[in-house]
Write a protein that holds these residues in place. Structure first.
Motif, short mmCIF file in Angstrom:
data_model
loop_
_atom_site.label_atom_id
_atom_site.label_comp_id
_atom_site.label_asym_id
_atom_site.label_seq_id
_atom_site.Cartn_x
_atom_site.Cartn_y
_atom_site.Cartn_z
N VAL A 144 0.84 -1.21 0.00
CA VAL A 144 0.00 0.00 0.00
C VAL A 144 0.87 1.25 0.00
O VAL A 144 0.67 2.19 -0.77
N VAL A 145 1.88 1.25 0.87
CA VAL A 145 2.79 2.41 0.97
C VAL A 145 3.61 2.56 -0.31
O VAL A 145 3.82 3.66 -0.83
N PHE A 146 4.06 1.42 -0.82
CA PHE A 146 4.96 1.42 -1.96
C PHE A 146 4.34 2.07 -3.19
O PHE A 146 5.02 2.68 -4.00
N PHE A 147 3.00 1.94 -3.33
CA PHE A 147 2.34 2.49 -4.52
C PHE A 147 1.84 3.92 -4.33
O PHE A 147 1.26 4.49 -5.25
N VAL A 148 2.05 4.52 -3.17
CA VAL A 148 1.63 5.91 -2.96
C VAL A 148 2.68 6.88 -3.48
O VAL A 148 2.39 7.79 -4.28
N PHE A 149 3.93 6.69 -3.07
CA PHE A 149 4.98 7.66 -3.42
C PHE A 149 5.32 7.71 -4.92
O PHE A 149 5.65 8.78 -5.43
N PRO A 150 5.26 6.58 -5.67
CA PRO A 150 5.53 6.69 -7.10
C PRO A 150 4.58 7.63 -7.83
O PRO A 150 4.88 8.07 -8.95
N LEU A 151 3.41 7.93 -7.22
CA LEU A 151 2.50 8.88 -7.84
C LEU A 151 3.13 10.26 -8.02
O LEU A 151 2.69 11.05 -8.85
N ALA A 152 4.18 10.54 -7.24
CA ALA A 152 4.84 11.85 -7.31
C ALA A 152 5.80 11.95 -8.48
O ALA A 152 6.28 13.04 -8.80
N ALA A 153 6.11 10.83 -9.13
CA ALA A 153 7.14 10.83 -10.17
C ALA A 153 6.80 11.78 -11.32
O ALA A 153 7.65 12.56 -11.78
N TRP A 154 5.53 11.74 -11.81
CA TRP A 154 5.19 12.57 -12.97
C TRP A 154 5.24 14.06 -12.67
O TRP A 154 5.89 14.80 -13.39
N PRO A 155 4.58 14.55 -11.60
CA PRO A 155 4.68 15.99 -11.33
C PRO A 155 6.10 16.44 -11.01
O PRO A 155 6.51 17.56 -11.39
N ILE A 156 6.89 15.61 -10.35
CA ILE A 156 8.28 15.98 -10.06
C ILE A 156 9.07 16.10 -11.36
O ILE A 156 9.90 17.00 -11.52
N ALA A 191 -1.66 8.17 6.76
CA ALA A 191 -3.07 7.92 7.10
C ALA A 191 -3.50 6.50 6.72
O ALA A 191 -4.18 5.80 7.49
N VAL A 192 -3.07 6.06 5.53
CA VAL A 192 -3.43 4.71 5.07
C VAL A 192 -2.82 3.66 5.98
O VAL A 192 -3.47 2.67 6.36
N VAL A 193 -1.54 3.87 6.36
CA VAL A 193 -0.85 2.91 7.22
C VAL A 193 -1.54 2.82 8.58
O VAL A 193 -1.76 1.72 9.12
N ILE A 194 -1.90 3.98 9.17
CA ILE A 194 -2.56 3.96 10.49
C ILE A 194 -3.91 3.28 10.40
O ILE A 194 -4.28 2.45 11.26
N TRP A 195 -4.69 3.61 9.34
CA TRP A 195 -6.03 3.02 9.21
C TRP A 195 -5.96 1.51 8.97
O TRP A 195 -6.56 0.72 9.69
N TYR A 196 -5.18 1.12 7.95
CA TYR A 196 -5.13 -0.30 7.59
C TYR A 196 -4.33 -1.11 8.61
O TYR A 196 -4.76 -2.18 9.06
N GLY A 197 -3.18 -0.58 9.01
CA GLY A 197 -2.34 -1.30 9.97
C GLY A 197 -3.00 -1.37 11.34
O GLY A 197 -2.92 -2.41 12.03
N GLY A 198 -3.64 -0.27 11.75
CA GLY A 198 -4.33 -0.26 13.05
C GLY A 198 -5.45 -1.28 13.10
O GLY A 198 -5.66 -1.97 14.12
N SER A 199 -6.18 -1.41 11.99
CA SER A 199 -7.28 -2.39 11.95
C SER A 199 -6.73 -3.80 12.05
O SER A 199 -7.35 -4.67 12.69
#
Length: 555
Positions: free
Chosen positions: A140-152, A234-242
């Motif tokens: 889940v985390v791994f696929f969030v940050f690559p979203l920044a590649a295009w705007p960067i 936020a995703v890590v806290i929600w999914y990991g916490g559950s």
């Protein structure tokens, strides 16, 4: 490289230690681990800190060495380019290439070597830890940050474009300041201070706008990474916490992964910000390499040998030449200066006199025809041996910001103090040098600004005299001398010219009356030639110029 790996590995080790902190200390109340874990953290911090220091120093040394070598190579390359290159290139651009462009390359190189590699390794190690602890949550985390590649990437291209324009404008500003300071006497004489201020203000305000564009582009990276970082957390806290609540994931493993995520945020943001610095360096490198790609056109032919008879005659055979294509400065010039004799070139401004002098040392190559020294065409001899045989004194005197002694000795390395003083005496410079507080050790200032025009001219003449070359080129060499100094110089020149082939340009025709041969030029052609008496008898251009000067001098 080892220190970089150690520094990068220290971060996931710290994150991994969060698992025993939560599981063994907070949940299991293990007092042994309460002692061991803090000691392990301290040990990792010490080793990591030392590794960070080593890799920062070593990688910065490598980066700075690369840029220093590039600066040396660029400067050397510039000096080996033809005079035609300097006619079409602004001085400010070349200064910017060696200063501000090199600074940006240094910043990019140092940052890339010290930060990019280490930060990438750190992220890789932290991601590996996240997959080790919980591969589903890590995906889940791994696929969030690559979203920044295009705007960067888009921001990087914009930054590169802005920096390229900015560096060009820095060259314009450098050139403007240089020419204004050098011409400040004329600026003040014509009361043009405000005009020059307005010119500078326009360029500086343009730079201000460009810098602000670069600042906005660079600043966009931070909020972009903050938003993506917030989403990942936020995703890590929600999914990991559950998963922890449902008993699927161990709390210690979750906190180790969560710590790894927090630790990964800084290097990921650093990599994103580094892209802007890297694009600045690439734009600067492109400008520097555009200069390095310039190739000199004045080249030696294969098998070029030394000048065999430097004391031989100088001959122009049907020479045609133009500084720009299609515009001729010389139209089929043919002339000869016999060995050991003096020839004078006279004529109105723009007739081609200085152009002829520029062709002898091969500052430019002829378009058609040939120039000979002795029996050798100068294109067939090595440039070094050709120029070693020539001494040049121009009306545009250039002195370097060094001592008088060093400026005179510039004509011949290894000259003794006695030889320098003798050359100064022959050039009628010894008297005024002796009156200076530090004598020959006096610094002349930038372009000889601390000396008068006549004093600068005499230093330049002494430089040529010291070189003691068999061919002497004098381009208005006495233009800045007073009558008494000119008489002293002419006396010295009469001794110096013995056994040397001398070509003289002079607008004051009285100074060339004793020349063995006088060539009268007009419109890039030789229209008359002969001795002074012969030319006067022709009643042509030379006679008119001489009569005009004589009548003006007698008024």
């Amino acid at each position: 490289m080892l220190s970089m790996v150690i520094a990068a590995a220290s971060q996931p080790l710290l994150a991994w230690l969060m698992e025993p902190v939560v599981r063994d200390i907070f949940i299991n109340k293990d007092e042994t681990m309460l002692l061991l874990v803090p000691l392990a953290i301290m040990l990792i911090m010490v080793i990591g800190g030392g590794a960070n220091f080593c890799q920062a120093v070593l990688m910065n040394w490598v980066g700075l060495r690369i840029v220093a070598d590039l600066q040396i190579k660029t400067f050397s390359h510039i000096l080996n380019l033809d005079l035609a290159f300097f006619r079409r290139t602004q001085t400010g651009k070349l200064i910017a290439n060696l200063t501000s462009d090199s600074y940006l390359i240094r910043q990019a190189t140092s940052s890339t070597l010290t930060s990019l590699v280490k930060d990438l390794l750190t992220v890789v190690f932290l991601v590996m830890l996240m997959f080790y602890e919980n591969w589903r949550l890590a995906l889940v985390v791994f696929f969030v940050f690559p979203l920044a590649a295009w705007p960067i990437s888009v921001l990087g291209k914009r930054m590169r474009s802005v920096v390229s324009i900015t560096q060009g404008e820095i060259g314009v500003l450098t050139n403007l300041v240089s020419e204004t300071v050098q011409g400040v006497r004329h600026v003040k004489a014509y009361s043009m201070e405000q005009r020059e201020v307005r010119r500078a203000e326009k360029v500086i305000n343009g730079l201000f706008s460009l810098y602000m564009r670069a600042t906005r582009t660079r600043a966009l990276t931070t909020p972009l990474m903050e938003i993506l970082g917030g989403v990942a957390i936020a995703v890590v806290i929600w999914y990991g916490g559950s998963q922890v609540i449902d008993g699927i994931t161990d709390p210690g493993a979750f906190f180790a992964l969560f710590t790894a995520l927090l630790l990964a945020y800084r290097p990921i943001r650093s990599i994103a910000n580094l892209n802007a610095t890297l694009q600045e360096g690439l734009a600067a490198a492109q400008r520097v390499f555009s200069v390095l790609d310039e190739a000199p056109k004045i080249l030696e032919v294969d098998g070029a040998g030394p000048l065999l008879a430097p004391d031989g005659p100088v001959k122009f055979d049907k020479v045609k030449f133009g500084y720009t294509p299609g515009v001729r400065a010389l139209h089929g010039i043919s002339l000869q200066v016999e060995a050991g004799q003096t020839a004078a070139l006279v004529g109105p401004s723009g007739a081609g006199k200085s152009t002829i002098l520029n062709l002898i040392p091969r500052f430019y190559d002829v378009d058609e025809g040939a120039v000979f020294i002795g029996s050798q065409a100068i294109k067939t001899v090595s440039i070094g041996s050709l120029r070693e045989s020539i001494a040049l004194v121009s009306q545009d005197v250039v002195l370097f910001d060094d001592t008088i002694k060093a400026n005179i000795a510039y004509g011949r390395s290894g000259a003794t103090d006695e030889e320098i003083v003798e050359a100064a005496k022959l050039a009628a410079a010894d008297d005024f040098i002796g009156r200076l507080s530090r004598g020959y050790d006096t610094f002349v200032g930038e372009r000889g600004a601390k000396l008068s025009g006549g004093e600068r001219q005499r230093i330049a003449i002494a430089r040529a005299l010291l070189k003691n070359a068999p061919i002497l080129l004098l381009d208005e060499a006495t233009a800045s001398l007073d009558a008494e100094s000119e008489r002293e110089f002419q006396d010295a020149l009469s001794v110096l010219k013995k056994g040397r082939t001398t070509l003289v340009i002079a607008h004051r025709l009285a100074t060339v009356r004793s020349a063995d041969q006088i060539y009268v030029l007009d419109g890039g052609r030789v229209v008359e030639s002969g001795s002074h008496e012969h030319l006067i008898g022709l009643r042509g251009l030379y006679s008119r110029l001489y009569s005009l000067q004589f009548s003006e001098g007698s008024k």
